[in-house]
Design a protein around this motif. Structure first.
Motif, mmCIF file in Angstrom:
data_model
loop_
_atom_site.group_PDB
_atom_site.id
_atom_site.type_symbol
_atom_site.label_atom_id
_atom_site.label_comp_id
_atom_site.label_asym_id
_atom_site.label_seq_id
_atom_site.Cartn_x
_atom_site.Cartn_y
_atom_site.Cartn_z
ATOM 1 N N UNK A 140 0.826 -1.236 0.144
ATOM 2 C CA UNK A 140 0.090 -0.152 -0.091
ATOM 3 C C UNK A 140 0.850 1.334 0.055
ATOM 4 N N UNK A 141 0.569 2.195 -0.862
ATOM 5 C CA UNK A 141 1.149 3.254 -0.988
ATOM 6 C C UNK A 141 0.219 4.698 -0.806
ATOM 7 N N UNK A 142 0.706 5.859 -0.074
ATOM 8 C CA UNK A 142 0.163 6.941 -0.225
ATOM 9 C C UNK A 142 0.860 7.775 -1.431
ATOM 10 N N UNK A 143 -0.176 8.343 -2.400
ATOM 11 C CA UNK A 143 0.707 9.245 -3.273
ATOM 12 C C UNK A 143 0.133 10.526 -3.164
ATOM 13 N N UNK A 144 0.951 11.638 -2.931
ATOM 14 C CA UNK A 144 0.655 12.949 -3.011
ATOM 15 C C UNK A 144 0.605 13.475 -4.429
ATOM 16 N N UNK A 145 -0.351 14.085 -4.974
ATOM 17 C CA UNK A 145 -0.083 14.586 -6.333
ATOM 18 C C UNK A 145 -0.460 15.971 -6.332
ATOM 19 N N UNK A 146 0.428 16.677 -7.123
ATOM 20 C CA UNK A 146 0.074 18.313 -7.261
ATOM 21 C C UNK A 146 -0.361 18.293 -8.743
ATOM 22 N N UNK A 147 -1.503 19.037 -9.101
ATOM 23 C CA UNK A 147 -2.248 18.820 -10.307
ATOM 24 C C UNK A 147 -2.508 20.371 -10.693
ATOM 25 N N UNK A 148 -2.684 20.705 -11.936
ATOM 26 C CA UNK A 148 -3.167 21.911 -12.507
ATOM 27 C C UNK A 148 -4.746 21.527 -12.589
#
Length: 158
Positions: free
Chosen positions: A61-69
């Protein structure tokens, strides 16, 4: 908070009869209320909290932080909708702070999760950057304490 909803959230195994007794209600009224919560999308499903380590599963299991436009006139909705369609994705959250979305994913190996991020998430049009954090051990899930069955044999050093 709705008392019936709270009881079901604590233990989804409660029957309508159990809840009726606990709240001093008629079972029929409890049943009708629960069906209304389901129809209105307040109760979206029922799932067990599983301690995958005890089940001897090798899921990562992984937590992925995503920066988006965000897209004009759509905000974060369209990118969140796209991300949640991936089979590997368990949860998607809009966040405050340095990243816009937090995504929980599961895969069979660390490499599988890493390749999912590199080949499927990162190349998406709106994605600016990602940060992946692998879950090493879960102690509590959805309010339920998990025990690994392992004793901590470390002793205190003075």
């Amino acid at each position: 908070m709705d008392k019936i909803l709270k009881l079901l959230n604590d233990n989804a195994h409660y029957t309508d009869a159990d809840i009726a007794v606990m709240l001093g209600m008629e079972e029929k009224d409890v049943s009708e209320h629960i069906r209304a919560l389901e129809r209105n999308g307040i109760i979206c499903g029922y799932k067990p909290v599983v301690d995958w380590e005890k089940e001897d599963s090798t899921l990562v299991t992984a937590l992925i932080e995503i920066k988006v436009i965000p897209k004009q006139d759509e905000g974060f909705e369209s990118i969140a909708e796209q991300i949640m369609m991936f089979e590997e994705v368990e949860s998607v959250y809009l966040m405050s702070g340095g990243f816009d979305l937090a995504v929980m994913v599961q895969g069979k190996t660390f490499r599988e999760v890493a390749m999912f991020v590199a080949k499927r998430l990162a190349p998406m049009d709106s994605v600016q950057s990602t940060a992946t954090h692998f879950v090493l051990r879960r102690y509590k899930e959805m309010g339920v304490k998990l025990s690994s069955g392992e004793e901590d044999d470390r002793s205190f050093v003075i």
